[in-house]
Scaffold this active site. Structure first.
Site, PDB file in Angstrom:
ATOM      1  N   SER A 251      43.386  29.880 -14.011  1.00  0.00           N
ATOM      2  CA  SER A 251      43.111  31.304 -14.204  1.00  0.00           C
ATOM      3  C   SER A 251      43.119  31.573 -15.696  1.00  0.00           C
ATOM      4  O   SER A 251      43.796  30.875 -16.457  1.00  0.00           O
ATOM      5  CB  SER A 251      44.178  32.171 -13.519  1.00  0.00           C
ATOM      6  N   ASP A 268      41.532  31.666 -10.573  1.00  0.00           N
ATOM      7  CA  ASP A 268      41.353  30.530  -9.666  1.00  0.00           C
ATOM      8  C   ASP A 268      39.931  29.990  -9.737  1.00  0.00           C
ATOM      9  O   ASP A 268      39.340  29.597  -8.738  1.00  0.00           O
ATOM     10  CB  ASP A 268      41.682  30.918  -8.222  1.00  0.00           C
ATOM     11  N   ILE A 287      54.892  34.676 -15.624  1.00  0.00           N
ATOM     12  CA  ILE A 287      54.734  33.492 -16.468  1.00  0.00           C
ATOM     13  C   ILE A 287      53.708  33.741 -17.560  1.00  0.00           C
ATOM     14  O   ILE A 287      53.942  33.461 -18.738  1.00  0.00           O
ATOM     15  CB  ILE A 287      54.332  32.288 -15.590  1.00  0.00           C
ATOM     16  N   TYR A 310      55.903  34.338  -9.390  1.00  0.00           N
ATOM     17  CA  TYR A 310      55.717  35.363  -8.360  1.00  0.00           C
ATOM     18  C   TYR A 310      55.104  34.705  -7.120  1.00  0.00           C
ATOM     19  O   TYR A 310      53.955  34.249  -7.142  1.00  0.00           O
ATOM     20  CB  TYR A 310      54.799  36.465  -8.883  1.00  0.00           C
ATOM     21  N   HIS A 473      15.848  65.155 -52.903  1.00  0.00           N
ATOM     22  CA  HIS A 473      15.150  63.907 -52.572  1.00  0.00           C
ATOM     23  C   HIS A 473      14.486  64.009 -51.198  1.00  0.00           C
ATOM     24  O   HIS A 473      14.834  63.280 -50.260  1.00  0.00           O
ATOM     25  CB  HIS A 473      16.122  62.728 -52.627  1.00  0.00           C
ATOM     26  N   HIS A 515       9.013  55.963 -52.093  1.00  0.00           N
ATOM     27  CA  HIS A 515      10.128  55.396 -52.855  1.00  0.00           C
ATOM     28  C   HIS A 515      11.492  55.970 -52.474  1.00  0.00           C
ATOM     29  O   HIS A 515      12.523  55.377 -52.803  1.00  0.00           O
ATOM     30  CB  HIS A 515       9.891  55.590 -54.351  1.00  0.00           C
ATOM     31  N   ASP A 627       8.911  59.147 -61.198  1.00  0.00           N
ATOM     32  CA  ASP A 627      10.132  59.635 -60.562  1.00  0.00           C
ATOM     33  C   ASP A 627      10.767  60.778 -61.356  1.00  0.00           C
ATOM     34  O   ASP A 627      11.420  61.659 -60.785  1.00  0.00           O
ATOM     35  CB  ASP A 627      11.119  58.473 -60.425  1.00  0.00           C
ATOM     36  N   GLN A 678      21.995  68.565 -68.651  1.00  0.00           N
ATOM     37  CA  GLN A 678      20.539  68.501 -68.704  1.00  0.00           C
ATOM     38  C   GLN A 678      20.065  68.055 -70.080  1.00  0.00           C
ATOM     39  O   GLN A 678      19.144  67.235 -70.190  1.00  0.00           O
ATOM     40  CB  GLN A 678      19.947  69.873 -68.370  1.00  0.00           C
TER      41      GLN A 678
END
Length: 753
Positions: A251, A268, A287, A310, A473, A515, A627, A678
């Site tokens: 298992s 199993d 366990i 168990y 942008h 761009h 740009d 600026q």
């Protein structure tokens, strides 16, 4: 339990007790054992035995030694018990001359092997003075009623010179010789055979380890072939675990750290998904829970006697659990699961099974970790595809939109459109795609490259939708930059005079248009400081946002019905994409500053049209100028653009404050001095760039003059900024005030007079 009447054990350790002329093994360093006399053995028969011991198997060697001892001791029954000090086991693999199909193993009590060294010098010992497991082993092998058993321990040096340990118990049953004689025979026999026997045992161990390593490597290859499906991987893990340890069932539980449970993914040998069930165990119970909590292997010989076992599971399934080997599965961060093997076929899980489990668990942990990561990647890719589908659905350009552009009845003639002082932001947002098509027609791209108008229109509409509604942008900025490319190509006659090829000109215009696709309104440094997804993708290459814009450009071009470059030859198509890449990346001002000096040298020395580097520097310069072209318009337009730019800057500054970071002054709405920022930008950046352009193209001096005019305007605005900032207004509030506009206009009029 044997009794004194049933079995009589004579325990005479020949290598550590002084018998006749034989010295104790501890004294080997002071007396050469090769000089020891043979008292009871026939030298020729010992030599013949040694000559015959040529096998590479300890089992076959034991057969020959058993046969020899049986004859020399005149015994009816002989066998040897192998003692393994590391695993604390007693193992019988040969009885008389019969090799057992399954070795008989007994796990000894702690310290049993070392206790054999403490035997006293008296000859007779009762069986209850031996370890219980050895007693059980002898009783299991020796037929009942056979007679007296004499056991002689055989000792050997360990790796350390002063460390001696028993390695065999030689069992002689029903002999006509007395114990002293038998002890001497065994002593003399192993004096010459022990090294060979131990070396062969060591070789077998190395062969076993080699085989296990090869098996584990094969297992690793199998495991990594199932990384794409966790359930199949776990089934394969358990199949291999059963095979490697010869277990009946297995298992596997994975740790659910959020709920502190162990969840059985393979129980199993069967996936719970096959039965629509899920087995969950508290991470600190049973366990498996104990192993998960401690991280240590648990080897249980009798499951029903262990307090953590168990029994209810056996009662429910009808399966009888005899023994269990439970081991943790770990990755680099800790325990990720527990594997539980049940019922070793033919006996108990031994020390070697534990070692295999430890090695195997490493492969399990690595493969499970990679499978989970691979699953996360698959999920992320699936979510990304869904998001893209959703985005493309909302970005979908329908055929009617394309027809509205291609069949637009307007002539799109605007006075002064081809002049540098024209303000492209005056063009209506809805009509801008039509103007893009018209500019490309006017530049001759449509006819030269046989571009399909409907494909081009669809591409432009997708690009337009690809821009976000950020203050600056956005699509309007993209259209303005593309308009400058149109002006530069037309007014500087870049193609006609050989500064750019027709293909380079096309790449230039398209790069300007695309761009800033999907710009987030934040800078590259912000992306990196915030550890954004974009930063994780591109930070190692630099120019984070620019690389994202390039990626979105290629993505848009590859969108169905958008590849207007498909008429290009393969070589031209590849070259065009390479040009677009270089030009979009050139819009990063950080990249510009790296080559600024070389661009200046190029302009001063004279542009060489045959120099590839010069052509690259010029293309990069043209992109930067496009740009920044908003700064070459009149003061009224420049001020509006400044409002958009600082709205974006201050929004980023607000985000940085929320992140607990101190924004730069120009990004901080409380500290920024807009006219000073600026003026610094125009003087130290814009004027320098456009002067280079004007050096190459003298007609570009009008652009330099326009920037100088704007510098005068910003200088004159400082007085009104200072006045209102003292009154408590922010710099941005002053920028948007009517008073500022009037003040600057008055200054400009006084200059004209």
């Amino acid at each position: 339990m044997c009794t004194e009447e049933k079995l009589q054990f004579f325990l005479i350790p020949p290598y550590c007790k002084k018998l006749g002329v034989l010295n104790e093994i501890d004294h080997e360093t002071t007396e050469d054992m090769s000089l020891a006399k043979i008292e009871v053995s026939n030298p020729s028969r010992i030599l013949q035995l040694v000559k015959d011991l040529t096998d590479k198997s300890t089992k076959k060697l034991e057969i020959k030694i058993n046969r020899y001892l049986k004859r020399e001791c005149e015994s009816n029954f002989v066998f040897m018990i192998n003692l393994h000090s590391v695993s604390e086991e007693a193992v019988v693999q040969v009885i008389q001359e019969k090799i057992l199909d399954e070795n008989i193993r007994k796990v000894l009590s702690e310290g049993t092997i070392n206790n054999i060294l403490t035997f006293q010098s008296n000859i007779t010992k009762s069986c209850d003075q031996l370890d219980l497991k050895i007693q059980e082993l002898v009783v299991e092998i020796v037929p009942e009623g056979t007679g007296e058993v004499i056991i002689v321990p055989v000792l050997a040096k360990e790796h350390r010179e002063d460390d001696i340990s028993p390695v065999y118990l030689v069992c002689i049953v029903t002999s006509s010789k007395d114990g002293i004689y038998i002890s001497k025979v065994v002593s003399e026999t192993f004096r010459y055979c022990l090294s060979l026997l131990l070396n062969t045992r060591q070789c077998e161990e190395e062969r076993r380890l080699k085989t296990e390593c090869q098996s584990l490597l094969l297992v690793a290859r199998k495991l990594f072939s199932h990384l794409g499906h966790l359930s199949d991987l776990l089934k394969e893990i358990m199949t291999e675990a059963r095979r490697l340890t010869n277990a009946e069932r297995c298992s596997l539980f994975l740790l659910d750290p959020d709920h502190m449970h162990l969840v059985a993914k393979v129980f199993d040998g069967v996936s719970p998904a096959d039965h629509n069930t899920e087995v969950r165990i508290a991470a600190d119970q049973g366990i498996a829970g104990h192993v998960a909590a401690t991280g240590e292997i648990l080897n249980i010989k009798d499951a029903y006697k262990h307090p953590l076992f168990y029994k209810g599971m056996d009662e429910a399934t009808g399966f009888k659990t005899r023994n269990i080997l439970c081991f943790p599965i770990k990755d680099e961060n800790g325990i990720v699961g527990v594997a539980q093997l049940c019922n070793k076929i033919g006996g108990h899980f031994d020390y070697f099974d534990e070692e295999v489990a430890r090695a195997f668990s490493i492969y399990c942990g690595i493969s499970i970790m990679h499978s989970l990561v691979y699953k996360k990647i698959q999920d992320a890719q699936a979510r990304s595809r869904l998001s893209n589908e959703l985005m493309m659905y909302h970005m979908q350009v329908n055929q009617q939109d394309v027809l509205d552009v291609t069949m637009c009845p307007s002539e799109h003639e605007v006075p002064g459109f081809s002049l540098f002082n024209f303000t492209p932001r005056k063009i209506l947002w809805k009509e801008s795609p039509c103007f893009v098509i018209e500019m490309m027609k006017d530049l001759g791209f449509i006819d030269t490259f046989r571009i399909k108008i409907d494909t081009l229109a669809r591409f432009v509409l997708y690009v337009k939708k690809g821009y976000r509604e950020v203050p600056y942008h956005n699509w309007q900025h993209a259209f303005s930059v593309a308009h400058f490319a149109y002006l530069a190509l037309k007014n500087f006659q870049l193609v006609e005079k050989g500064y750019l090829s027709k293909l380079e000109a096309l790449a230039y215009f398209v790069s300007c248009l695309c761009h800033d696709i999907d710009h987030r309104g934040t800078t590259n440094s912000f992306q990196q400081q915030s550890n954004s997804v974009l930063a994780s993708l591109y930070s190692s290459e630099g120019s984070v946002m620019e690389r994202h814009h390039l990626s979105q450009t290629i993505c848009t071009l590859n969108t169905e019905g958008c590849n207007f470059l498909d008429s290009l030859s393969h070589d031209d198509y590849v070259k065009c994409l390479d040009l677009i890449k270089d030009m979009i990346l050139a819009t990063d001002l950080a990249s510009h500053y790296k080559i600024h000096a070389k661009q200046l040298n190029m302009a001063q020395e004279g542009f060489n049209k045959t120099n590839a580097q010069h052509r690259y520097y010029l293309a990069s310069l043209l992109m930067t100028c496009a740009d920044l072209s908003d700064q070459t318009k009149d003061w009224t337009e420049t001020k509006k653009v400044a409002q958009l730019i600082y709205a974006e800057f201050f929004a980023q500054g607000d985000l940085e404050k929320k992140m607990g970071k101190e924004p730069a002054n120009m990004m901080d709405r409380e500290k920024a001095s807009i006219p000073d920022h600026q003026l610094e930008f125009l003087r130290q950046c814009c004027v320098c760039i456009f002067k280079i352009l004007a050096t190459i193209f003298p007609s570009a001096k009008v652009l330099v003059n326009a920037i100088k005019q704007n510098i005068l305007c910003w200088e004159s605005s400082k007085r009104i900024f200072d006045k209102y900032c003292v009154e408590g207004k922010t710099s941005y509030e002053v920028l948007t005030s009517e008073e500022l506009e009037l003040e600057v206009q008055n200054t400009l009029e006084s200059i004209k007079e």
